[in-house]
Scaffold this motif. Structure first.
Motif, short mmCIF file in Angstrom:
data_model
loop_
_atom_site.label_atom_id
_atom_site.label_comp_id
_atom_site.label_asym_id
_atom_site.label_seq_id
_atom_site.Cartn_x
_atom_site.Cartn_y
_atom_site.Cartn_z
N GLN A 71 10.22 25.91 51.06
CA GLN A 71 11.49 26.48 51.48
C GLN A 71 11.25 27.90 52.01
OE1 GLN A 71 14.39 24.97 51.65
NE2 GLN A 71 13.99 23.10 50.47
N MET A 72 11.79 28.18 53.20
CA MET A 72 11.65 29.51 53.80
C MET A 72 12.97 29.93 54.40
SD MET A 72 7.95 29.19 55.72
CE MET A 72 6.50 28.59 54.86
N SER A 73 13.10 31.23 54.68
CA SER A 73 14.30 31.75 55.33
C SER A 73 13.89 32.87 56.28
CB SER A 73 15.30 32.28 54.30
OG SER A 73 14.73 33.34 53.55
N VAL A 74 14.71 33.05 57.31
CA VAL A 74 14.43 34.07 58.31
C VAL A 74 15.76 34.56 58.87
CG1 VAL A 74 14.19 32.37 60.16
CG2 VAL A 74 13.15 34.62 60.43
N SER A 75 15.81 35.87 59.16
CA SER A 75 17.02 36.45 59.74
C SER A 75 17.08 36.15 61.23
CB SER A 75 17.03 37.96 59.51
OG SER A 75 18.10 38.57 60.20
N GLU A 76 18.28 35.96 61.72
CA GLU A 76 18.43 35.71 63.15
C GLU A 76 18.06 36.93 63.98
OE1 GLU A 76 22.34 35.12 64.60
OE2 GLU A 76 23.27 36.58 63.26
N ALA A 77 17.99 38.09 63.34
CA ALA A 77 17.60 39.30 64.07
C ALA A 77 16.10 39.43 64.21
CB ALA A 77 18.16 40.53 63.36
N ALA A 78 15.34 38.52 63.62
CA ALA A 78 13.88 38.59 63.71
C ALA A 78 13.44 38.41 65.16
CB ALA A 78 13.25 37.52 62.83
N VAL A 79 12.36 39.10 65.49
CA VAL A 79 11.84 39.06 66.85
C VAL A 79 10.71 38.04 66.91
CG1 VAL A 79 12.47 41.43 67.34
CG2 VAL A 79 10.24 40.95 66.37
N PRO A 80 10.44 37.46 68.07
CA PRO A 80 9.33 36.51 68.19
C PRO A 80 8.01 37.14 67.75
CG PRO A 80 10.74 36.39 70.13
CD PRO A 80 11.24 37.55 69.32
N GLY A 81 7.23 36.35 67.04
CA GLY A 81 5.98 36.82 66.49
C GLY A 81 6.06 37.27 65.05
N GLU A 82 7.28 37.41 64.54
CA GLU A 82 7.45 37.85 63.16
C GLU A 82 7.13 36.70 62.20
OE1 GLU A 82 11.04 39.67 60.38
OE2 GLU A 82 11.03 40.01 62.53
N GLU A 83 6.45 37.04 61.09
CA GLU A 83 6.05 36.03 60.11
C GLU A 83 7.27 35.55 59.32
OE1 GLU A 83 3.34 35.83 56.07
OE2 GLU A 83 2.64 37.07 57.74
N VAL A 84 7.34 34.21 59.15
CA VAL A 84 8.43 33.60 58.40
C VAL A 84 7.98 33.25 56.98
CG1 VAL A 84 10.07 31.69 58.33
CG2 VAL A 84 9.46 32.72 60.52
N GLY A 85 6.79 32.69 56.85
CA GLY A 85 6.27 32.31 55.55
C GLY A 85 4.87 31.74 55.68
N ARG A 86 4.27 31.33 54.51
CA ARG A 86 2.91 30.80 54.50
C ARG A 86 2.85 29.53 53.66
NH1 ARG A 86 -1.81 35.02 55.09
NH2 ARG A 86 -0.83 36.54 56.49
N VAL A 87 1.97 28.63 54.08
CA VAL A 87 1.67 27.43 53.32
C VAL A 87 0.15 27.37 53.14
CG1 VAL A 87 3.69 26.18 54.16
CG2 VAL A 87 1.53 26.00 55.42
N LYS A 88 -0.31 26.67 52.07
CA LYS A 88 -1.74 26.58 51.83
C LYS A 88 -2.08 25.23 51.22
CE LYS A 88 -5.67 28.92 49.74
NZ LYS A 88 -6.14 30.08 48.94
N ALA A 89 -3.04 24.57 51.88
CA ALA A 89 -3.59 23.32 51.35
C ALA A 89 -4.93 23.65 50.69
CB ALA A 89 -3.79 22.32 52.48
#
Length: 794
Positions: A276-294
């Motif tokens: 589960q992740m969340s991001v603001s609509e004001a975020a600019v392209p290239g901004e990190e949203v979250g990370r996953v790891k296998a």
């Protein structure tokens, strides 16, 4: 038990020594009983007769056991010559390696004994020389002969490995029997005699994972599918034993550390099925949203994992990259989000190994997938213009208030706040434009000139009414459309020259034009003569139809004497709408040229002089000019000499004599004591004498008849004239001036004001009236008043 083992070893060594000793005695007896005959014949194979030369010595190759520790010296052997009759006349001598030190000989019997314990590992054999000599004379009875004493080996050295510790690697999950490493041991005993140096390898520790080949020492894997992730390092002990591994043999050991190297035998696995992740609509392209790891238990390049988005409604809005330092998948924003349009996205992310080993491909797919759900958070966004930039056009010279264009922005939030517009005045310093704050209409404030500024680049702000901090900015480019408002003109200030001997239709200049308007309202240019002079008798014009025109001579016979300058008007029309034209004047000078058309002179006066005056006339004119100059110089010189006795200006500066103002002077005859020019006030000469303390309300104009000559030398007349002017001028009361100190004047009511006479005579004059003369005489009144006060006090 250890002592028993040592005793058994000693007993065995003694038995071996006795056996060798008995063998040597038997050999010696055989040698003694062997006849020594010269020219002895023996039959060889197939009846062949072999001839053997006579041998003077009867001896054999000798052996001695190493490490003998008995009480008596070891009998190595016995030397005997066939000429020895046993009467003791022969003496045996021994020389060579170790003779007399290790080996000694009985000079009578020839018995050789070893006096020291020998070590085969130090020296395996000795070379000695024996000789029989006459005991009395030491005369050699036979030539010397060499023989070898070999040291017989016993098993007294255990095996030794080349290294105390070995390190080896083998891939995990290797097949059974895979070679890991070969260990090698060495034994210092004689490998050619017995089994003292025959080694056998065995494994003491490390079973059941590894085994070792008994003859070669090669260590091999003994179990299949050994897993590095379960156990990475193993410690193995290898033994090497001599005597073929039988009882009583000596042994040595070494340690081998075996490490299982990694292979890609494990696929990556996500620890959870949904992120589960969340991001603001004001975020600019290239901004990190979250990370996953296998997680991948493999290491190195076998554990490298690459992440990708393989499905989902957010594939166009998000992207994922791999952080190879942390082996994580970084979800980033790819495009701008809008909460009001879409509030959540779903992604299907795959993690796969970068390097796959084909040997283990059967273990299954080396990848895993996970679901990533991203929710969009609402944010207070600034206004958004409908276009990223605007381009408008407006005609130059348009009236003030002309609409240029309209920009429009809106609030992307659900509140949809009202927008207000304004122009960034840093981009419109001259204030050419104004914008309607409510609807975004841009208008002109003043007329625009394309020839001055062709493009205007301004910026427009849009702000929310209730949130002034939320603003947006958009660039607006305004093109000024050209209007044909500039007539064409000459491209340069042309001045033409035509020769007097020019031929008819001869071209003497080419002209071009320039127009500030753009190409639509500029070239092509049309050149022509005004209608009133289209039939000009002197010159004609030819339009070259390439925006240039040529001026040609229409007749012959030009003369500078008659007319040396012509002014030719030329009309230039442009191709604009509406068309504009201008009349430009071309100056044409008539010049003298040679036969090739090269200019010689364009001066009409010089031409006339050369044509009408002779050389003698020119010389006479110059002589008159020189005589006039001489007369002027003499006149000026005489005038200066006439002034020298009265006024000296250059040689000495007599004005230094008037720095003291209490000097009365020497009278009318004393003309050398002061500079008469000082009294000649330029203002007084012109009839204007301004007051020094009060500005005159009007000026007195002296009568012309009373004005003396500026350079008059009659001082009396000059002063009288000045007195008369001052008496008749109501605006010039007496005031302190250098003009009146040089002469006391005549008939003055006040009399002399000199303090010299007052100081030297006892005067009973009353000076109280000085107090009534005003502030100008205050200092004088104080001086005389204080004197009276002083006399009264005394």
């Amino acid at each position: 038990p250890k002592m028993k083992e040592d005793n058994c070893l000693h007993a065995a060594l003694i038995c071996l020594g006795m056996l060798y000793y008995s063998h040597a005695i038997t050999t010696e007896k055989l040698n003694h009983s062997r006849p020594s005959l010269h020219g002895h014949h023996e039959k060889g194979k197939e009846g062949q007769v072999l001839h053997r030369s006579k041998r003077g010595w009867v001896w054999n190759q000798f052996f001695v056991i190493e490490e003998y520790t008995g009480p008596d010296p070891v009998l190595v052997g016995r030397l005997h010559s066939d000429i020895d009759s046993g009467d003791g006349n022969i003496k045996y001598i021994l020389s060579g390696e170790g003779a007399g030190i290790i080996f000694v000989i009985d000079d009578k019997s020839g018995n050789i004994h070893a006096t020291k314990t020998l070590d085969r590992e130090e020296r395996a054999q000795y070379t000695l020389t024996a000789q029989a000599v006459d005991r009395n004379t030491n005369r050699p009875l036979e030539p010397p002969s060499e023989f070898i004493v070999k040291v017989q080996d016993i098993n007294d050295n255990p095996p030794e490995f080349l290294h105390e510790n070995y390190h080896a690697n083998v891939p995990e999950r290797s097949n059974v029997g895979t070679s890991v490493i070969q260990v090698t041991a060495s034994d210092a005993d004689d490998p050619t005699y017995g089994n003292s140096a025959k080694l056998v390898y065995s494994i003491l520790e490390g079973q059941p994972y590894f085994s070792v080949e008994a003859q070669t020492g090669i260590i091999r894997t003994a179990l299949p599918n050994m897993d590095r992730e379960a156990k990475e390092e193993y410690h193995v002990v290898i033994q090497a034993k001599d005597m073929g591994g039988h009882m009583g043999g000596l042994s040595g050991t070494t340690k081998v550390t075996i490490t299982l190297t990694d292979v890609n035998d494990n696929p990556p696995k996500f620890p959870q099925s949904v992120y589960q992740m969340s991001v603001s609509e004001a975020a600019v392209p290239g901004e990190e949203v979250g990370r996953v790891k296998a997680k991948d238990p493999d290491i190195g390049e076998n554990g490298l994992v690459a992440y990708s988005i393989i499905d989902g409604d957010g594939m166009d809005m998000f992207e994922i990259t791999t952080d190879y330092e942390t082996q994580e998948g970084v979800v980033k924003l790819k495009k701008l989000l809008d909460f009001e349009t879409k509030k959540s996205y779903s992604l299907k992310v795959e993690a796969a190994n970068v390097h796959i080993d084909p040997k283990f491909i059967s273990n299954g797919p080396f990848k895993d997938t996970v679901t990533v759900k991203i929710s969009v958070e609402d944010a207070d966004e600034p206004p958004v213009f409908l276009k990223p930039s605007y381009i408008f056009e407006v005609q130059e010279n348009a009236a003030s208030g002309t609409v240029v264009g309209k920009v429009h922005a809106k609030d992307p939030d659900a509140a949809n706040s009202a927008i207000r517009y304004s122009i960034d005045r840093h981009t419109d310093l001259e204030r050419y434009f104004i914008i309607n704050a409510e609807d975004g209409n841009i208008k002109t404030i003043k007329a625009l000139d394309r020839e001055e500024i062709a493009w205007h680049n301004i910026s427009v702000f849009a702000v929310e009414v209730h949130k002034q901090h939320q603003e947006a900015k958009v660039p607006v480019a305004i093109k000024v459309v050209d209007v044909n408002d500039n007539p064409p003109k000459f491209a340069a200030a042309y001045e033409a020259f035509v020769c007097e001997n020019a031929r008819t239709n001869q071209q003497f200049i080419t002209i071009s034009a320039d127009d500030k308007d753009d190409s639509a309202n500029g070239p092509r240019f049309i050149f022509s003569l005004p209608p009133e002079i289209i039939h000009n008798p002197n010159f004609t014009l030819r339009d070259n139809r390439d925006n240039t025109a040529s001026v040609l001579v229409r007749r012959e016979g030009f003369s500078r004497q008659k007319q040396d300058l012509y002014l030719l008007p030329i009309v230039i029309n442009d191709g604009g709408l509406p068309p504009l034209s201008s009349t430009n004047t071309l100056t044409i000078r008539v010049c003298g040229c040679d036969s090739n058309g090269s200019l010689l002179s364009c001066n009409a006066e010089a031409y006339i002089l050369n044509a009408g005056l002779s050389t003698g006339a020119l010389i006479a004119i110059l002589a008159c000019i020189v005589i006039l100059l001489v007369i002027v110089v003499l006149f000026v010189t005489l005038k200066r000499q006439k002034k020298e006795p009265l006024i000296v200006f250059e040689e000495e500066d007599v004005r230094e004599n008037i720095i003291t103002y209490d000097d009365e002077g020497g009278g009318e005859e004393d003309t050398e004591a002061f500079d008469i020019a000082t009294l000649q006030n330029p203002d007084g000469i012109n009839g204007f004498i301004p007051r020094k303390d009060i500005k005159p309300e009007y000026q007195y104009m002296p009568r012309p008849g009373l004005r003396p000559a500026p350079n008059s030398v009659d001082v009396d007349d000059f002063i009288n004239t000045r007195i008369q002017e001052a008496d008749n001028d109501p605006t010039a009361p007496p005031y302190d001036s250098i003009q009146i100190y040089g002469y006391e004047g005549r008939g003055s009511v006040a009399g002399s004001l000199s303090s010299l006479e007052s100081a030297t005579t006892d005067s009973d004059l009353d000076y109280d009236y000085l107090q009534n003369w005003g502030p100008r005489f205050k200092k004088l009144a104080d001086l005389y008043g204080s004197k009276d006060t002083f006399d009264d006090d005394s």
